[in-house]
Design an enzyme around this catalytic site. Structure first.
Site, PDB file in Angstrom:
ATOM      1  N   ASP A   1     -13.412  34.061 -20.415  1.00  0.00           N
ATOM      2  CA  ASP A   1     -12.168  33.353 -20.093  1.00  0.00           C
ATOM      3  C   ASP A   1     -12.371  31.865 -20.333  1.00  0.00           C
ATOM      4  O   ASP A   1     -13.400  31.313 -19.923  1.00  0.00           O
ATOM      5  CB  ASP A   1     -11.831  33.585 -18.603  1.00  0.00           C
ATOM      6  CG  ASP A   1     -10.327  33.645 -18.345  1.00  0.00           C
ATOM      7  OD1 ASP A   1      -9.579  33.046 -19.136  1.00  0.00           O
ATOM      8  OD2 ASP A   1      -9.923  34.282 -17.365  1.00  0.00           O
TER       9      ASP A   1
ATOM     10  N   HIS B   1      -6.912  25.971 -25.173  1.00  0.00           N
ATOM     11  CA  HIS B   1      -6.969  26.539 -23.823  1.00  0.00           C
ATOM     12  C   HIS B   1      -7.902  27.736 -23.676  1.00  0.00           C
ATOM     13  O   HIS B   1      -8.126  28.210 -22.563  1.00  0.00           O
ATOM     14  CB  HIS B   1      -5.562  26.941 -23.369  1.00  0.00           C
ATOM     15  CG  HIS B   1      -4.673  25.769 -23.099  1.00  0.00           C
ATOM     16  ND1 HIS B   1      -4.438  25.278 -21.829  1.00  0.00           N
ATOM     17  CD2 HIS B   1      -3.970  24.962 -23.935  1.00  0.00           C
ATOM     18  CE1 HIS B   1      -3.630  24.235 -21.902  1.00  0.00           C
ATOM     19  NE2 HIS B   1      -3.325  24.020 -23.176  1.00  0.00           N
TER      20      HIS B   1
END
Ligand code: ADQ
Length: 503
Positions: free
Chosen positions: A376, A167
């Site tokens: 991110d 992730h």
């Protein structure tokens, strides 16, 4: 091929439910994340088990791990000793893998004890998966906390099919290489049959690491690594937001009223919004500094806008996070003291977790979302903001260093380190014509809505060779998170419960 008789064995660091005391009983509630909302219905239709770390603080009357043997799927929570859990989670996961994957080498602490306990805790997960899984089942491992699990499962039960989704970002080989256990981590990951990342860049970085650090042949065009006699596949499959939930909430009269009241109480023309876990990768401090430049440049109309920043507490036991929290508090305080005019202050900052309803109201109320992480993996807040702008209004500013930027070309894209440019882009967002806002938001919405969290689950499983009917995945924003979940099946004796943090 459908998922057929396969059950899903999901492994993640945090479980899908939190526990709370309701009338002196422990009741399980579904966690707020979109991942749970998407996977739970698949687990329900297919059956299976969710395995996670039992992160409840130890107490004298701590109940055994919550399990629901009567339900369509069960939950196994693995208890670790405090020291092992601390080295595995606070240590190796959050002070080694998290910073290195985000390119923050200076934040890494390479401690051999961290890795020893990371291996041990991963092995507990792997053993639990092998105990739960039958030959036909699919083991789906989530994220960097469990990088060694695919390799361990393959050693313990070579016949099992294992999938891994990563992730967070995957860094270039020369960065990853700095970690003393880089090779072990890569080999662990390669135990999976399919490895998913959010973007093609992360796929490339991973393949490059396999080639450079392990000397393995890789086929970039096919996304394959030759690892012994196996050929694990590596794909980009960008996660989506829980669009149905936010789209539905943002149309609800109660939420719209809340948004209206918020706008009224703030008494400004424009609301700029930041929502993040409090983490150095999210760029909150830099955002405040860019906003200060904006305030200085546009001093004549300062009090016409406000920056609302909500930060959810995260990893508070790690020193860097406590320090960052202080710096953010101080910067917000400094700006408010310096630039306040009458009852107006430039930043409304709160440090807490808020409900999805309040989040949707904030998204709907905000004229501009300022999402400027320094790095991110994806960033779901950007997608949730778009999902909540049902009337195609609102402007999204997003960092080019977030995975989300790859899919959001109609947003205003900024380099979060270029504070001057962020300030100028904020001005541009505020001055944008309604026509341009609408056109951009329409395009963003069509992509975000079609590639939501349910699409992602279907797409990833399809890439693994399984197909899911649409009806097998979540439909409707049915159960808001936080509502007691089948309490009868979940009630346990009261243990000592701690305050939960995000991630
Ligand atoms: P995170 O780093 O946690 O996730 P993000 O993708 O933005 O980052 O997800 C945060 C989630 O927390 C969002 O769903 C948001 O609604 C919620 N949230 C944020 N602030 C909140 C608050 N104050 N109160 C309540 N809820 C709040 C990791 C990776 C990301 C990747 C996701 C999914 O770091 O890059 O997008 O996993 O793969």
């Amino acid at each position: 091929m459908r998922l057929g008789p396969s059950r899903l064995i999901i492994l993640s660091n945090r479980g899908p439910y939190t526990t709370a005391v309701v009338r002196r009983r422990v009741v399980a509630r579904r966690s707020a994340g979109g991942l749970v909302a998407a996977l739970e219905p698949v687990l329900r239709s297919q059956g299976g088990t969710w395995i996670a770390w039992d992160d409840r603080p130890p107490g004298r009357r701590r109940p055994p791990a919550l399990t629901d043997e009567r339900g369509p799927f069960s939950l196994r929570l693995l208890p670790f000793s405090e020291a092992a859990a601390s080295n595995y989670y606070h240590g190796f996961s959050n002070r080694v893998l998290w910073p290195i994957c985000h390119g923050f080498l200076d934040k890494c602490r390479f401690d051999h004890v961290f890795f020893r306990d990371y291996m041990r805790c991963n092995l507990e997960f792997s053993r639990a998966a092998v105990r739960e899984a039958s030959r036909r089942d699919i083991v789906w491992v989530h994220d960097y906390h469990l990088a060694l699990v695919p390799g361990q499962v393959r050693t313990l039960a070579p016949h099992l099919r294992t999938l891994l989704f990563w992730h967070i970002p995957f860094p270039p080989a020369w960065v990853f290489k700095a970690m003393p256990w880089a090779r072990e981590i890569l080999e662990g990951m390669l135990g999976a049959d399919l490895i998913g990342f959010h973007t093609q860049d992360y796929v490339r970085h991973f393949l490059e690491s396999c080639r450079v650090l392990l000397g393995l042949p890789v086929n970039e065009a096919r996304g394959e690594v030759q690892f012994g006699r196996r050929h694990p596949r590596i794909i980009a499959c960008p996660i989506g937001a829980d669009v149905e939930a936010f789209d539905t909430l943002a149309r609800r009269p109660g939420v719209l009223l809340k948004a209206h009241q918020l706008r009224k109480s703030l008494g400004v023309d424009q609301i700029v919004l930041g929502v993040d876990r409090l983490d150095y990768t999210k760029g909150i401090l830099e955002r405040f500094l860019a906003y200060e430049i904006f305030l200085k440049k546009h001093s004549q109309n300062r009090s016409r806008q406000v920056l609302v920043q909500v930060a959810v507490p995260s990893r508070t036991r790690v020193h860097d996070y406590a320090l960052l929290r202080r710096q953010i508090d101080e910067t917000a305080g400094r700006l408010n003291a310096l630039y306040a005019e009458g009852s107006w202050v430039p930043i409304r900052y709160s440090y807490r977790s808020i409900s999805r309803e309040s989040l949707a109201a904030l998204y709907a109320a905000a004229d501009v979302a300022l999402i400027t992480p320094l790095r991110d993996g994806m960033n779901l807040v950007a997608k949730e903001y778009v999902a909540s702008h049902t009337r195609n209004d609102g402007v999204l500013i997003v960092s080019e260093l977030a995975g989300a930027a790859e899919e959001m070309e109609e947003a205003l894209i900024v380099n979060p380190y270029d504070l001057e440019k962020v300030a100028d882009t904020l001005r541009r967002a505020m001055d944008m014509t309604l026509k341009e806002k609408t056109e951009r938001m329409q395009a963003l919405r069509s992509r975000v809505l079609s590639r939501d969290i349910n699409w992602w689950v279907r797409e990833f499983l399809r890439a693994a060779g399984f197909s899911l009917a649409r009806s097998d995945v979540h439909r409707g924003a049915a159960r808001p998170a936080g509502v007691p979940f089948e309490p009868a099946a979940w009630i346990q004796p009261v243990g000592r419960l701690g305050v939960r943090e995000a991630n």
